[in-house]
Design a protein around this motif. Structure first.
Motif, PDB file in Angstrom:
ATOM      1  N   LYS A 166     -11.059   0.166   6.089  1.00 51.17           N
ATOM      2  CA  LYS A 166      -9.957   1.125   6.035  1.00 51.17           C
ATOM      3  C   LYS A 166      -8.888   0.581   5.103  1.00 51.17           C
ATOM      4  N   THR A 174       0.114  10.466   3.629  1.00 49.50           N
ATOM      5  CA  THR A 174      -0.301   9.281   4.394  1.00 49.50           C
ATOM      6  C   THR A 174       0.807   8.685   5.256  1.00 49.50           C
ATOM      7  N   ASP A 187       0.577   8.706   9.080  1.00 50.11           N
ATOM      8  CA  ASP A 187      -0.572   7.952   9.588  1.00 50.11           C
ATOM      9  C   ASP A 187      -0.442   6.468   9.302  1.00 50.11           C
ATOM     10  N   GLN A 194      -2.426   5.173   6.127  1.00 50.21           N
ATOM     11  CA  GLN A 194      -3.890   5.162   6.080  1.00 50.21           C
ATOM     12  C   GLN A 194      -4.409   6.232   5.109  1.00 50.21           C
ATOM     13  N   ILE A 230      -7.285   8.707   3.582  1.00 54.36           N
ATOM     14  CA  ILE A 230      -8.417   9.475   4.104  1.00 54.36           C
ATOM     15  C   ILE A 230      -9.492   9.556   3.021  1.00 54.36           C
ATOM     16  N   ASP A 235     -12.661  10.964   7.020  1.00 58.73           N
ATOM     17  CA  ASP A 235     -12.194  10.005   8.008  1.00 58.73           C
ATOM     18  C   ASP A 235     -11.526   8.850   7.269  1.00 58.73           C
ATOM     19  N   TYR A 236     -11.190   7.783   7.996  1.00 58.40           N
ATOM     20  CA  TYR A 236     -10.457   6.670   7.382  1.00 58.40           C
ATOM     21  C   TYR A 236     -11.363   5.616   6.752  1.00 58.40           C
TER      22      TYR A 236
END
Length: 483
Positions: free
Chosen positions: A210, A363, A366, A369, A371, A377-378
């Motif tokens: 990630k 971002t 989050d 993070q 995407i 998803d991450y």
């Protein structure tokens, strides 16, 4: 089951490559793409029956008729050349295999017309304009060289030919999309799909991680913004007094995509395109009117509505971006340096710093993070990561914060960012819980392939198809010979 998965991947990848290569480069024989009338079809059938395959292959021999379309011998030869030009290794692609792909395309296009699947002429023209710009880059912008290379007498005949080819390709793609648009998989279907795979044959997924980032953008002063607005107002005034809008777009506009589309964008009220603010202004104009200056994430614009054709609006626009001062650039970089120091010194976590200070709306909430655009998803698989992002994080250890990096976003705005890597997962055998989304994607792809195979089987029986000469000896995956 492994064989099924491998076949599935091969089918999808091969089709994507073929569609890309053929749609970009197949421009030497419009006959292969033309819709033919009934009397022309009858003539094609007679010609197909009379082809002599015992000697040298006739360049324009009819290899097949599919509904209202024909496939020529020369189309197959050209398809091989086009794949090679795209860097595809054609050593393991058989002639019959490629011929079968062309038959599929014609079947899709034929039934797209039967099902009245819309492909707007304006959309096709835009695609042609873009492709010609790409071709011209290879000839140094020399249209004469381009026409000579493709053996065309003039630009219009070249465009007409490309129009028909793009239309056929778009019809085929839309038909395929329609076939699978309602295909979905339930969690239970995913579980059944996974359990059918023998344990010693389950796929292996590469190293994943990630990535999070904090972005700081240099701020444009209100004074600089006003300068751009005033300049656009002056352009509008001059155009209202008879000056050429197109000339000003060419001389001053900062939208690189506009040139590729022939300085016209076609907007459709039923098909969202462009950002919301741009569409709202465009659809509020009268034909021939020039808008007042307005702002989007890309910069400041004025729009000229050139023509209204039902639901379609042909527009041009001038985009100007306000300049960022050297002082603002330095201030943004120094701000991010301070944020990085606080994180490294343990005063604040990377995620909290992102929520507190990052200028990236997508971002920030989050904790910075990112995407993965492919999986939503991450997690990012190293072997499939965007090369630019990989270059920025390849030397980072888990939890380490990068140095401040200068970058540009998709709107060409300058920015600074720092990145960190979290939750690294080494290469591993597929695990149902951990890799559910990837397994779901494979299950969905298999179900789509089954849906397409079922559709093909039914439509082949319902459609006039004639395969001639040596091609009747091909071992097709589909029942093109209706045996």
């Amino acid at each position: 089951m492994r064989l099924k998965i491998n076949n599935l991947k091969f089918t999808i990848n091969l089709k994507q490559v073929f569609i890309l290569a053929i749609s970009l480069l197949t421009i030497n024989s419009v006959k292969a793409q033309e819709v033919i009338q009934d009397e022309v079809k009858e003539e094609a059938e007679k010609k197909a029956d009379s082809i002599d395959f015992t000697g040298a292959r006739k360049v324009d021999g009819v290899a097949a008729v599919v509904g209202d379309y024909i496939v020529l011998d020369s189309d197959i030869d050209k398809a091989f050349l086009q794949l090679q030009a795209q860097g595809v290794n054609t050593k393991d692609i058989e002639r019959c295999q490629l011929f079968g792909k062309l038959l599929e395309d014609k079947l899709y296009a034929h039934h797209a017309i039967q099902d009245s699947i819309p492909v707007a002429d304006a959309e096709i023209r835009q695609s042609v304009d873009y492709q010609i710009q790409q071709f011209l880059q290879q000839t140094g912008g020399d249209m004469k060289k381009l026409l000579e290379f493709y053996k065309k007498e003039d630009e219009q005949s070249f465009r007409d030919e490309m129009f028909e080819i793009n239309k056929g390709n778009m019809l085929a793609q839309r038909m395929q999309a329609k076939i699978v648009e309602e295909v979905e998989v339930t969690p239970e279907e995913v579980r059944v799909f996974f359990n059918k795979i023998p344990e010693n044959e389950r796929p292996t997924f590469g190293t994943e991680l990630k990535v999070a980032q904090i972005v700081i953008e240099p701020k444009v002063s209100q004074e600089e913004k006003q300068k751009v607005i005033d300049r656009l107002k002056q352009f509008k005034k001059e155009v209202d007094n008879g000056a050429s809008f197109r000339s000003k777009v060419i001389l001053y506009g900062e939208d690189p995509g506009l040139k590729q589309s022939g300085y016209i964008y076609t907007l459709n009220k039923k098909q969202p395109r462009m950002v919301k603010e741009f569409r709202q202004v465009a659809f509020s104009l009268q034909e021939g009117e020039v808008s007042e200056p307005f702002e989007t994430d890309f910069g400041f614009h004025i729009i000229h509505l050139q023509k209204i054709r039902g639901q379609e609006y042909d527009v041009s626009h001038i985009l100007l971006r306000a300049k960022v001062s050297t002082a603002a650039v330095r201030e943004a970089q120094e701000k991010l340096e301070k944020i990085r120091k606080r994180i490294v010194d343990g005063e604040i976590s990377f995620a909290d710093a992102a929520r507190e200070a990052s200028d990236e709306k997508e971002t920030r909430n989050d904790g910075g993070q990112l995407i993965n655009p492919e999986t939503q998803d991450y997690n990012f698989e190293l072997t499939r990561m965007d090369p630019e992002l990989y270059a920025q994080i390849q030397d980072l250890k888990d939890g380490e914060v990068s140095l401040v990096l200068a970058d540009q976003d998709r709107n060409q705005k300058r920015k600074f960012k720092i990145l960190t890597v979290t939750d690294r997962i080494d290469e591993h055998e597929a695990d149902y819980a951990r890799d559910f989304l990837k397994i779901k994607e494979q299950a969905l792809n298999e179900k789509k392939v089954i849906a397409i195979e079922k559709w093909q089987k039914e439509k082949i029986l319902d459609t006039y198809i004639k395969v001639t000469g040596e091609y009747r000896d091909c071992e097709f995956a589909s029942n093109w010979l209706k045996k």
